[in-house]
Design a protein around this motif. Structure first.
Motif, PDB file in Angstrom:
ATOM      1  N   ASP A 146       0.957   8.843   2.841  1.00  0.00           N
ATOM      2  CA  ASP A 146       2.209   8.119   2.626  1.00  0.00           C
ATOM      3  C   ASP A 146       2.050   6.619   2.816  1.00  0.00           C
ATOM      4  OD1 ASP A 146       3.687  10.472   2.135  1.00  0.00           O
ATOM      5  OD2 ASP A 146       3.823  10.859   4.282  1.00  0.00           O
ATOM      6  N   GLY A 147       0.796   6.168   2.956  1.00  0.00           N
ATOM      7  CA  GLY A 147       0.541   4.737   3.090  1.00  0.00           C
ATOM      8  C   GLY A 147       0.760   4.195   4.484  1.00  0.00           C
ATOM      9  N   VAL A 148       0.943   5.063   5.486  1.00  0.00           N
ATOM     10  CA  VAL A 148       1.138   4.611   6.867  1.00  0.00           C
ATOM     11  C   VAL A 148      -0.235   4.334   7.480  1.00  0.00           C
ATOM     12  CG1 VAL A 148       1.986   5.234   9.161  1.00  0.00           C
ATOM     13  CG2 VAL A 148       3.252   5.948   7.126  1.00  0.00           C
ATOM     14  N   ASP A 188       3.884   9.676  20.166  1.00  0.00           N
ATOM     15  CA  ASP A 188       4.377  10.932  19.600  1.00  0.00           C
ATOM     16  C   ASP A 188       3.290  12.016  19.685  1.00  0.00           C
ATOM     17  OD1 ASP A 188       6.394  12.408  18.295  1.00  0.00           O
ATOM     18  OD2 ASP A 188       5.453  12.091  16.350  1.00  0.00           O
ATOM     19  N   ILE A 189       2.057  11.640  19.378  1.00  0.00           N
ATOM     20  CA  ILE A 189       0.941  12.595  19.444  1.00  0.00           C
ATOM     21  C   ILE A 189       0.631  12.956  20.903  1.00  0.00           C
ATOM     22  CG2 ILE A 189      -1.553  12.829  19.044  1.00  0.00           C
ATOM     23  CD1 ILE A 189      -1.083  11.354  16.376  1.00  0.00           C
ATOM     24  N   LEU A 190       0.716  11.964  21.809  1.00  0.00           N
ATOM     25  CA  LEU A 190       0.490  12.247  23.234  1.00  0.00           C
ATOM     26  C   LEU A 190       1.509  13.263  23.758  1.00  0.00           C
ATOM     27  CD1 LEU A 190      -0.347   8.667  24.603  1.00  0.00           C
ATOM     28  CD2 LEU A 190      -1.938  10.574  24.299  1.00  0.00           C
ATOM     29  N   ASP A 191       2.743  13.177  23.254  1.00  0.00           N
ATOM     30  CA  ASP A 191       3.761  14.170  23.633  1.00  0.00           C
ATOM     31  C   ASP A 191       3.298  15.574  23.256  1.00  0.00           C
ATOM     32  OD1 ASP A 191       5.615  12.459  24.803  1.00  0.00           O
ATOM     33  OD2 ASP A 191       6.629  12.035  22.905  1.00  0.00           O
ATOM     34  N   LEU A 195       1.265  19.784  17.397  1.00  0.00           N
ATOM     35  CA  LEU A 195       0.072  18.967  17.219  1.00  0.00           C
ATOM     36  C   LEU A 195      -0.492  19.119  15.813  1.00  0.00           C
ATOM     37  CD1 LEU A 195      -1.566  17.058  18.997  1.00  0.00           C
ATOM     38  CD2 LEU A 195      -3.056  18.976  19.562  1.00  0.00           C
ATOM     39  N   LYS A 196      -0.569  20.384  15.342  1.00  0.00           N
ATOM     40  CA  LYS A 196      -1.073  20.636  13.997  1.00  0.00           C
ATOM     41  C   LYS A 196      -0.218  19.939  12.945  1.00  0.00           C
ATOM     42  CE  LYS A 196      -3.436  25.020  14.856  1.00  0.00           C
ATOM     43  NZ  LYS A 196      -3.437  26.475  14.646  1.00  0.00           N
ATOM     44  N   GLU A 197       1.092  19.982  13.158  1.00  0.00           N
ATOM     45  CA  GLU A 197       2.016  19.342  12.212  1.00  0.00           C
ATOM     46  C   GLU A 197       1.774  17.839  12.158  1.00  0.00           C
ATOM     47  OE1 GLU A 197       6.758  18.449  11.987  1.00  0.00           O
ATOM     48  OE2 GLU A 197       6.158  20.333  12.910  1.00  0.00           O
ATOM     49  N   LYS A 198       1.581  17.221  13.342  1.00  0.00           N
ATOM     50  CA  LYS A 198       1.393  15.766  13.388  1.00  0.00           C
ATOM     51  C   LYS A 198       0.008  15.367  12.872  1.00  0.00           C
ATOM     52  CE  LYS A 198       4.838  15.308  16.962  1.00  0.00           C
ATOM     53  NZ  LYS A 198       5.120  15.271  18.406  1.00  0.00           N
ATOM     54  N   PHE A 199      -1.008  16.138  13.258  1.00  0.00           N
ATOM     55  CA  PHE A 199      -2.352  15.838  12.748  1.00  0.00           C
ATOM     56  C   PHE A 199      -2.395  15.982  11.227  1.00  0.00           C
ATOM     57  CE2 PHE A 199      -4.969  16.782  16.840  1.00  0.00           C
ATOM     58  CZ  PHE A 199      -4.558  15.566  17.356  1.00  0.00           C
ATOM     59  N   SER A 200      -1.669  16.950  10.711  1.00  0.00           N
ATOM     60  CA  SER A 200      -1.603  17.141   9.261  1.00  0.00           C
ATOM     61  C   SER A 200      -0.873  15.978   8.603  1.00  0.00           C
ATOM     62  CB  SER A 200      -0.894  18.457   8.948  1.00  0.00           C
ATOM     63  OG  SER A 200      -0.742  18.612   7.562  1.00  0.00           O
ATOM     64  N   LYS A 201       0.228  15.553   9.216  1.00  0.00           N
ATOM     65  CA  LYS A 201       1.035  14.442   8.671  1.00  0.00           C
ATOM     66  C   LYS A 201       0.210  13.158   8.569  1.00  0.00           C
ATOM     67  CE  LYS A 201       5.176  11.693   9.722  1.00  0.00           C
ATOM     68  NZ  LYS A 201       6.299  11.493  10.661  1.00  0.00           N
ATOM     69  N   TYR A 202      -0.625  12.913   9.594  1.00  0.00           N
ATOM     70  CA  TYR A 202      -1.398  11.671   9.622  1.00  0.00           C
ATOM     71  C   TYR A 202      -2.839  11.865   9.136  1.00  0.00           C
ATOM     72  CZ  TYR A 202       2.641   9.996  12.153  1.00  0.00           C
ATOM     73  OH  TYR A 202       3.931   9.664  12.495  1.00  0.00           O
ATOM     74  N   VAL A 228     -10.039  12.178   6.962  1.00  0.00           N
ATOM     75  CA  VAL A 228      -8.616  12.208   6.629  1.00  0.00           C
ATOM     76  C   VAL A 228      -8.123  13.623   6.335  1.00  0.00           C
ATOM     77  CG1 VAL A 228      -6.873  11.386   4.987  1.00  0.00           C
ATOM     78  CG2 VAL A 228      -8.675   9.838   5.743  1.00  0.00           C
ATOM     79  N   TYR A 229      -8.924  14.428   5.638  1.00  0.00           N
ATOM     80  CA  TYR A 229      -8.391  15.689   5.107  1.00  0.00           C
ATOM     81  C   TYR A 229      -8.975  16.970   5.720  1.00  0.00           C
ATOM     82  CZ  TYR A 229      -6.142  12.815   1.621  1.00  0.00           C
ATOM     83  OH  TYR A 229      -5.361  11.877   1.008  1.00  0.00           O
ATOM     84  N   LEU A 230     -10.062  16.850   6.473  1.00  0.00           N
ATOM     85  CA  LEU A 230     -10.715  18.075   6.942  1.00  0.00           C
ATOM     86  C   LEU A 230     -10.740  18.163   8.463  1.00  0.00           C
ATOM     87  CD1 LEU A 230     -13.697  18.059   4.422  1.00  0.00           C
ATOM     88  CD2 LEU A 230     -11.489  19.218   4.195  1.00  0.00           C
TER      89      LEU A 230
END
Length: 879
Positions: free
Chosen positions: A28-30, A93-96, A269-276, A418-420
């Motif tokens: 997303d360009g972040v 957010d990830i530390l949470d 965590l999986k959701e956030k790692f996937s998002k970023y 980034v992807y794996l």
């Protein structure tokens, strides 16, 4: 064994990571490089020290008690870039999700939080490790506290103990506070004592034990100036010591038990790692069965066994990568190839006759899909051994480029990061660089095998993820219809090359050398002395001291003599135009004539490397050498094109789009006035001049047309009134009038410009006609200059990017139509809006017809695409 507490200076680590790592963005360009680097260091430290307690401390943006003591504390620090600021939120957010506590306190810094918890832990008999990039923490080291200091970016860390401090400084950790009091700290704007640097400060504290003892024995200090400085700066020295001392009693409201290590929230965590796109870190939370399975996937075999062909023919799909030794694949021999099917391990083959005999049909099969990373490179290499790689094929590098077009580089390591869930080493890491660089041929088989197997697994594992992302971003059609097909066109251009006559370059070089010598003589005579004209320092002395010309600009090293300075001095002395001409010809000789000679291959052709993944707008680039940048503005520069010729019995056909970017602007803005001008073949610059200057169209002067042309193209690039005033050498007020009149003349362009900037602010990206995206995080920056850049990008990218897409589609159509026609014609060069063919003389007219029609049909715009076409024996004649 004593339990361990890990205290992390979060601000220090994320800052270090942000500036050490290249731009890393998610889909997303972040921007995420700071967070990625922090997590890399965090997990490395956790694995090494296995702490029972973890706390991450951050600085607060508010002023601290140190500012009350010394108002200018850290006053020299630049504000953190916006692209870093928002990463603090992402990290927290990830530390949470990791269930790791973090803390910041009003009036205190991260150092003080860490210092306080280090004392609490020591009092409880616990061992503490501090993770930081800041040497200030050395003062906290004791028998229960060590510092883990980041070195060399984020890749190396060093353990600092009482012993290492004693060995390096000859002092105890606490005595380093006194050293800081004397020497100060430029990075924090702590003054210290004038004239006392680190070495002298350390020697004083080694001799006297403390600042207090030093000042009690000031009479013993030798050196009048040093003694005076110490006397005069006593108050400053003790103030520097005070503000340089880390507090160990900050008002923390959480206890040791609150920072005990807990299990992470895996789903979150999986959701956030996937998002970023931090999938690499997920493997740390996989169970052993998953890890064993993954390691089996990386199996390989150096083989002469061709049984994999049956598997490939069944699945109609395989993954591969070719290996070569050399600086550039175009001029290198292929060594090995790694091949993998959907179900097999990786097989590594020598590229010998036996391999060609068995695999040629597979690579040339128009039903079997081939997948690689940077497949254009493979196509060129395999062509050398008689294999013509045919579509269909996929390139995960091009997919990554489309998804994240602003990266500084693309390699298999970045893709895997980034992807794996695992990271693959890139070529540079594997082979090294500089004098110690190795060759693939010299690697032992185990290292080479693991590298090639992991590369193919990364290609396979990322393919579907990337296709899904491209589809989500509505760019899959652009990938499949444009970028992938274009890689075939470009590979053939690299294989064919362009005839370049060395004798022609020599002739031009001789003419230029004579003119340079004549200019040198004239310049020396006008200067009254001989000097190095290419030396800024010597030229500055001649112009501003010997000839006493007005000083326009000074730099840290002396007088500026750059192009803008010379332009402003042009009418002050007759030496200036001669220096400008000398520079122009000297650059022509060194940058073009001499370097081009070195690039001519044995067959008399120059082969440039055409890259699809360099520019964020989608424009192609040419390197080694850059044939898109041949000079055209001067007669001498244009002469270079005489050396680029058609082969014997052939002719060059050259076609370029007329004002394509303005036509794209007319289409995107839907401005009727501009569309009418193009539809009825009215000269757009004359039309604009007529409207902007309120002059009948048949009375528009050359100057008015020239100025209108500058406004037309300036608008495309989001030019400011200041920029236009500099380009046209007119007052800023008049430049503003020109722009205002232009926007009033073309109201729909004005409306379009506002809408595209507003949309970019809302979406964070802009798109071309063909849905190519470019992210523009700068557009929401608080910094005016950064924000202004973002606005220019938002205005320019849809126009320049759409024009780049159109020329790519035109190249593909031309290539395909020439193939169908079976005439003797090939594309050999593209220069932005221009396509050049090398054609058999008997096929000239047919080639012109195909090229013109292919370019006109490349896109369906609301205005016609006009193509200018010509031919000749050289580039000079065909343009």
């Amino acid at each position: 064994m004593s339990k361990k507490v890990m205290l992390i200076d979060g601000s220090s680590l994320i800052f270090r990571a942000f500036f050490a790592l290249p731009n890393l963005t998610n889909a997303d360009g972040v921007m995420t490089n700071g967070v990625y680097g922090f997590l890399t260091m965090y997990f490395k430290a956790v694995e090494e020290y296995k702490p029972d307690y973890i706390l991450v401390a951050f600085d607060k943006k508010t002023k601290t008690f140190r500012h009350k003591e010394f108002e200018d504390y850290k006053a020299n620090r630049d504000k953190a870039p916006n692209e870093l600021n928002y990463q603090f939120g992402i990290l927290k957010d990830i530390l949470d999700s990791l269930n790791v506590r973090y803390l910041d306190i009003d009036g205190y810094e991260a150092d003080d939080i860490v210092g306080t918890f280090a004392k609490i832990a020591k009092d409880d008999g616990l061992d503490t490790v501090i993770i930081t990039g800041d040497k200030d923490y050395f003062q906290l080291v004791n028998e229960k506290v060590v510092v883990y200091l980041t070195r060399k970016g984020i890749s190396q860390m060093e353990e600092i103990t009482e012993k290492t401090i004693k060995e390096e400084y000859g002092l105890s950790p606490k005595q380093l506070i006194d050293v800081k009091g004397l020497m100060g700290d430029k990075s924090d704007n702590i003054p210290g004592v004038d004239g006392i640097g680190e070495k002298r400060a350390i020697k004083f504290i080694q001799d006297y034990g403390s600042m207090e003892s030093l000042y009690e024995n000031l009479d013993e200090i030798s050196g009048k100036k040093t003694k005076e400085n110490l006397e005069n700066s006593k108050a400053i020295a003790f103030l520097s010591k005070k503000i340089g001392t880390i507090v160990t009693n900050a008002p923390v409201e959480i206890k040791l038990d609150d920072i005990r290590v807990k299990e992470p929230d895996l789903n979150s965590l999986k959701e956030k790692f996937s998002k970023y796109n931090f999938n690499k870190f997920l493997e740390k939370f996989e169970d052993s069965e998953e890890k064993i399975k993954k390691s089996l996937d990386f199996s390989y075999e150096f083989s002469k066994n061709y049984e994999i062909i049956d598997e490939i023919q069944k699945s109609q799909n395989f993954y591969f990568k070719t290996i070569y030794d050399g600086e550039n694949y175009i001029h290198s021999k292929p060594l090995f190839i790694a091949i993998k099917s959907d179900t097999s391990k990786t097989y590594i083959y020598d590229l010998d006759d036996d391999f060609v005999k068995n695999f040629k049909d597979i690579f040339e099969d128009k039903l079997i899909n081939k997948v690689s990373f940077d497949i254009k490179e493979d196509i060129v290499l395999l062509n050398k051994i008689g294999i013509n790689v045919e579509l269909p094929y996929d390139d995960v590098m091009l997919m990554h480029y489309l998804i994240d077009p602003s990266r500084s580089s693309y390699d298999i390591k970045a893709l895997s990061q980034v992807y794996l869930k695992y990271e693959v080493e890139n070529k540079e890491v594997l082979l090294g660089k500089g004098k110690k660089k190795k060759l693939f041929i010299d690697l032992n088989k185990e290292i080479l095998g693991k590298y090639m197997a992991s590369t193919l697994n990364a290609i396979e594992d990322s393919k579907d993820i990337l296709i899904s992302k491209l589809t989500e971003l509505t760019m899959f059609d652009l990938y499949k219809d444009c970028e992938i097909k274009l890689s075939k066109v470009l590979s053939e251009m690299e294989i064919v090359g362009f005839v370049c006559k060395k004798e022609e370059l020599e002739k031009i070089k001789e003419e230029v050398s004579v003119e340079i010598k004549s200019l040198e003589d004239d310049i020396y005579e006008l200067a009254g002395s001989e000097f190095n004209i290419n030396s800024t320092k010597q030229l500055g002395k001649v112009l501003f001291e010997d000839l006493d010309l007005p000083i326009i600009k000074k730099t840290k090293t002396g007088f500026s003599t750059d192009a803008k300075v010379l332009e402003r001095l042009r009418d002050k002395h007759e030496i200036i135009p001669k220096i400008e001409k000398y520079r122009e010809l000297f650059k022509l000789k060194s940058t073009y004539l001499e370097s081009l000679e070195e690039c001519i291959d044995e067959d008399g052709r120059i082969r440039s490397t055409f890259k699809q993944n360099v520019t964020a707008t989608g424009r192609l680039s040419s390197t080694e050498p850059n044939l898109q940048n041949l000079p055209i503005r001067t007669d001498e520069g244009r002469k270079i094109r005489k050396a680029f010729k058609a082969d014997e019995g052939k002719i060059l056909v050259d076609a370029d789009y007329s004002q394509i970017e303005l036509r794209v602007l007319a289409h995107l803005s839907d401005d009727k006035k501009m569309q009418d001008a193009f539809s009825y073949s009215v000269d757009i610059h004359t039309k604009t001049a007529s409207e902007v200057f309120n002059t009948p169209i048949n009375e528009v002067t050359k100057l008015q047309r020239s100025e209108a042309k500058a406004v037309n193209f300036g608008i495309i690039y989001g030019i400011s009134d200041y920029g236009l005033s500099q380009n046209l050498n007119i007052p800023r007020k008049r430049a503003k009038e020109y722009i205002d009149n232009y926007l009033n003349t073309y109201p729909q362009i004005k409306e379009y410009m506002k809408k595209i900037v507003d949309k970019a602010k809302e979406d964070g990206f802009v798109k071309t006609i063909f849905n190519r995206r470019r992210y523009v995080p700068e557009i929401n920056s608080k910094n005016f200059n950064v924000r202004s850049f973002g606005q220019r990008v938002a205005l320019n990218t849809p126009i320049q990017g759409s024009a780049a897409d159109i020329i790519k589609y035109a190249m593909i159509k031309t290539y395909e139509n020439l193939k169908k026609s079976k005439i003797d014609a090939k594309i050999i060069l593209q220069i932005h809006d221009e396509i050049i063919l090398e054609v058999g003389k008997e096929d000239e007219n047919k080639a012109k017809e195909i090229l013109e029609k292919s370019m006109q049909d490349a896109a369906d715009l609301k205005v016609p695409l006009l193509v200018d076409i010509d031919s000749g024996d050289s580039m000079y004649e065909s343009k």
